[in-house]
Write a protein that holds these residues in place. Sequence first.
Motif, short mmCIF file in Angstrom:
data_model
loop_
_atom_site.label_atom_id
_atom_site.label_comp_id
_atom_site.label_asym_id
_atom_site.label_seq_id
_atom_site.Cartn_x
_atom_site.Cartn_y
_atom_site.Cartn_z
N SER A 145 0.82 -1.21 0.00
CA SER A 145 0.00 0.00 0.00
C SER A 145 0.85 1.26 0.00
CB SER A 145 -0.93 0.00 1.21
OG SER A 145 -0.19 0.00 2.42
N PHE A 198 -10.43 3.41 -15.06
CA PHE A 198 -10.90 3.15 -13.69
C PHE A 198 -11.85 4.26 -13.23
CE2 PHE A 198 -10.22 3.50 -9.01
CZ PHE A 198 -10.93 2.35 -8.67
N ARG A 245 -13.86 -3.69 -10.41
CA ARG A 245 -12.75 -4.37 -9.76
C ARG A 245 -11.63 -4.66 -10.76
NH1 ARG A 245 -15.34 -8.34 -7.81
NH2 ARG A 245 -15.62 -7.45 -5.74
N GLY A 260 -9.75 -1.53 -11.64
CA GLY A 260 -8.93 -1.09 -10.52
C GLY A 260 -7.71 -1.97 -10.33
N ARG A 275 -3.81 -0.91 -10.50
CA ARG A 275 -2.94 -1.15 -9.35
C ARG A 275 -1.76 -2.04 -9.71
NH1 ARG A 275 -4.67 -3.56 -3.49
NH2 ARG A 275 -4.74 -5.49 -4.68
N LEU A 334 -6.19 7.26 -6.08
CA LEU A 334 -5.04 6.36 -5.96
C LEU A 334 -4.83 5.92 -4.51
CD1 LEU A 334 -2.60 8.13 -8.42
CD2 LEU A 334 -3.70 5.92 -8.74
N TRP A 367 -7.24 5.41 -2.43
CA TRP A 367 -8.26 4.38 -2.22
C TRP A 367 -7.78 3.04 -2.76
CZ3 TRP A 367 -11.36 1.03 -4.98
CH2 TRP A 367 -12.49 0.54 -4.32
N LEU A 368 -7.11 3.06 -3.90
CA LEU A 368 -6.61 1.82 -4.48
C LEU A 368 -5.52 1.18 -3.62
CD1 LEU A 368 -6.29 2.26 -8.34
CD2 LEU A 368 -7.70 0.63 -7.11
N ILE A 376 -10.63 -2.84 -3.00
CA ILE A 376 -10.96 -3.31 -4.34
C ILE A 376 -11.19 -4.82 -4.36
CG2 ILE A 376 -8.59 -3.74 -5.08
CD1 ILE A 376 -11.32 -2.05 -7.19
#
Length: 386
Positions: A97, A192, A225, A228, A232, A307, A309-310, A315
């Motif tokens: 993350s 996205f 999803r 995303g 990612r 970003l 949030w991702l 997700i």
Amino acid sequence: MATEKQYRELFDRVAALRRQVAGNLTNELGSDPHVGEAILKQIDDMLFAVEAEEQSQPRPADGGLAQLVGLGGESAGDLGATRMPHGIETYDETVASERIIAVGDLYYLYQHERIGVFRVVQKMQELFQRGAIRLSDGPGAFGLYRFDRRDVLRYTKRDRISAYRRVLGYGRGLGSGNSRPNTDFHRLFIQFNNQVALFWRDKRISDVIRERAHDMAFGSMAVVRRSGLDLRNNLKFTSYGHLNVLRVEVMQLLEECFHILDAEDVRDLFGAANAWDVVDEVLIRYFDERLVTSPRQRMAVTGRNVLRWLAAPHILETTRSEFEALLLEIAEPAEEWITSAQSLRLADRTGSKQLLPWDRQKPVGVAAPSRADRPMSRIRVNGHRR
């Protein structure tokens, strides 16, 4: 250690449990689909707990091969008595993350770079050294002096531009350290944001035209999803290296720039009410530029929120009610990012739920970015196009 027979029987029992629960709750499921969703989520959690416990058990030194082929005293009499692993760690759960958060900060910095914040301070410093502006001993003048003295300790503009090229694919040429530019980021980011915005547009429509608001929405979780995860995973490998250190230093630099521009003597010099007014005034007066401050700044803020949030595991949520609740956090930022990017002709709003094929260079219906924002699919190395 689970055997092949136990492995098979486990899923047979789970399937029978699902069927029995669905049969016993037929009336409740017809009136409120969320009941069935909650029950199935509990069954999935139980199955996940069993699998996690099995994976934590010590495995044989040979992984169960001797038992399978019939060697030694522990050889299996039939296939059902052999060791059966449940699988390996999911690929999409291995993204760190902190690296995605760092990319969000770099995107925030890039948009302020495009606005011209750093160029404005450099121009102020040039005018201050020439004695062309009426600054002498105020807080803004002292800040410009310190800004100049610390310049040798910072990453240079070339370092910043190369990092934007490597991680975000914006600009031209090679990325930092002559690395491969991330030319897929822009189209995946557009995709996205479009799918998040489309999901909530579909949900609002379904809430209006149907009698029961608690029914399932029209929006597709799978498309959101997948788009995303594509974004990612794209950032997974480009976020290594000096990105974390660089974005911390440049964020500090951006803050220092705004302290200078918001100083009372600098604001009085341009008759400005705040630092942003100073930025706009310098860009108009000394660079003769068309201002894009507002849409770029909103792209910076909302893009960084998306970003960030991702970077969280939201997700991967499979329950629709929880997924919608978590996705609500970026519903408006995604819509606002598309609107701002559309005003700059950097993206187009789409109503298609179509995913982006891996071998497509450009999605249908997406506007081409500007020259500095355009990811170049081919670059020049030693005079040759690659």
